[in-house]
Design a protein around this motif. Sequence first.
Motif, PDB file in Angstrom:
ATOM      1  N   GLY A  58      -8.548  -5.515  -4.193  1.00  0.00           N
ATOM      2  CA  GLY A  58      -7.642  -5.958  -3.130  1.00  0.00           C
ATOM      3  C   GLY A  58      -7.914  -7.285  -2.442  1.00  0.00           C
ATOM      4  O   GLY A  58      -7.306  -7.541  -1.393  1.00  0.00           O
ATOM      5  N   ILE A  74      -5.309  -8.236   0.479  1.00  0.00           N
ATOM      6  CA  ILE A  74      -5.735  -8.133   1.885  1.00  0.00           C
ATOM      7  C   ILE A  74      -5.719  -9.514   2.548  1.00  0.00           C
ATOM      8  O   ILE A  74      -5.335  -9.650   3.707  1.00  0.00           O
ATOM      9  CB  ILE A  74      -7.110  -7.424   1.960  1.00  0.00           C
ATOM     10  N   ILE A 106      -9.035  -1.699   2.701  1.00  0.00           N
ATOM     11  CA  ILE A 106      -7.911  -1.685   3.650  1.00  0.00           C
ATOM     12  C   ILE A 106      -8.408  -1.155   5.004  1.00  0.00           C
ATOM     13  O   ILE A 106      -8.117  -1.711   6.062  1.00  0.00           O
ATOM     14  CB  ILE A 106      -6.751  -0.825   3.082  1.00  0.00           C
ATOM     15  N   THR A 149      -6.286  -3.332   7.736  1.00  0.00           N
ATOM     16  CA  THR A 149      -5.030  -3.899   7.234  1.00  0.00           C
ATOM     17  C   THR A 149      -3.977  -2.805   7.234  1.00  0.00           C
ATOM     18  O   THR A 149      -4.248  -1.686   6.798  1.00  0.00           O
ATOM     19  CB  THR A 149      -5.245  -4.437   5.800  1.00  0.00           C
ATOM     20  N   LYS A 150      -2.800  -3.108   7.734  1.00  0.00           N
ATOM     21  CA  LYS A 150      -1.787  -2.053   7.883  1.00  0.00           C
ATOM     22  C   LYS A 150      -0.559  -2.280   7.015  1.00  0.00           C
ATOM     23  O   LYS A 150       0.408  -1.541   7.070  1.00  0.00           O
ATOM     24  CB  LYS A 150      -1.361  -1.955   9.348  1.00  0.00           C
ATOM     25  N   VAL A 167      -0.688  -3.204   3.425  1.00  0.00           N
ATOM     26  CA  VAL A 167      -0.927  -3.227   1.980  1.00  0.00           C
ATOM     27  C   VAL A 167      -0.646  -1.837   1.435  1.00  0.00           C
ATOM     28  O   VAL A 167      -1.151  -0.841   1.956  1.00  0.00           O
ATOM     29  CB  VAL A 167      -2.380  -3.647   1.641  1.00  0.00           C
TER      30      VAL A 167
END
Length: 234
Positions: free
Chosen positions: A103, A107, A133, A138-139, A141
């Motif tokens: 990611g 991200i 995440i 992170t909100k 992905v």
Amino acid sequence: LVGGIAILQDDDPEGAVRLLSSRPSLHTVVFAQGEVHGEYRTRQFRVLAGKPTTRTKVTEHGHTFTVDLAGAYFSARLSTERQRILAQVQEGEAVLDMFAGVGPFAITLAKRASLVVASDLNPKAIGLMLENIMLNRTKNVLPMLADARRLDRILSWKFDRIIMNLPLSGTEFLPEAFQLCRPGGTIHFYSLVSAEGEHTARIRELGGTVLAERVVRSYSPGQWHAVYDVRIGG
Ligand code: SAM
């Protein structure tokens, strides 16, 4: 060096112990037993000194990524490339990363995008992506365990920007990427090439325009990783 792990190209246990004691930031020294191989683009390692693990944390431009060198692909050398793409992302874009690994692109780009769909075929990569995440809070992905060959049948959205980082065989996925990108959108297509303009004709044939072609890094004498920034017709 990847996070707290040093990778040696020589099977040198004494050198590994010396290296470990001279660098407090290291927790492990490993020997790379082979080349990056297989569909998951992973490599085998033997621990020579320190903690018996291939997991570590990598900090990159304000983000932290948990990686497992033996379980899923990660290259710290792409950090500049991730920042280059981030600088092009407009607020609110919908982005697709077709070969997302743990990611790092997804991200990073989520800082500006409204949504990043991040897909990979390797379940360990998706497991680590979920950890990353959470680690980076992170909100936006959306991780997907999927074969990129099927994405155009699974997803009905059209994306503003698509990342295709599978340099050895990404060419075969270009038709799916073109299908998933909106007219006027951008594809960043990474490929191992041995001549400038190697993929230009194929991109034109599919209806794309090459905006830029850049060398990302050298690979072997006469071969390098290139990135094509492609605008989709329309
Ligand atoms: N983009 C990530 C990065 O920069 O760290 C990973 C890039 S790595 C070169 C390519 C990734 O593509 C690997 O994680 C591999 O598991 C995944 N992959 C290979 N074939 C795939 C396929 N058919 N569909 C989806 N993912 C695939």
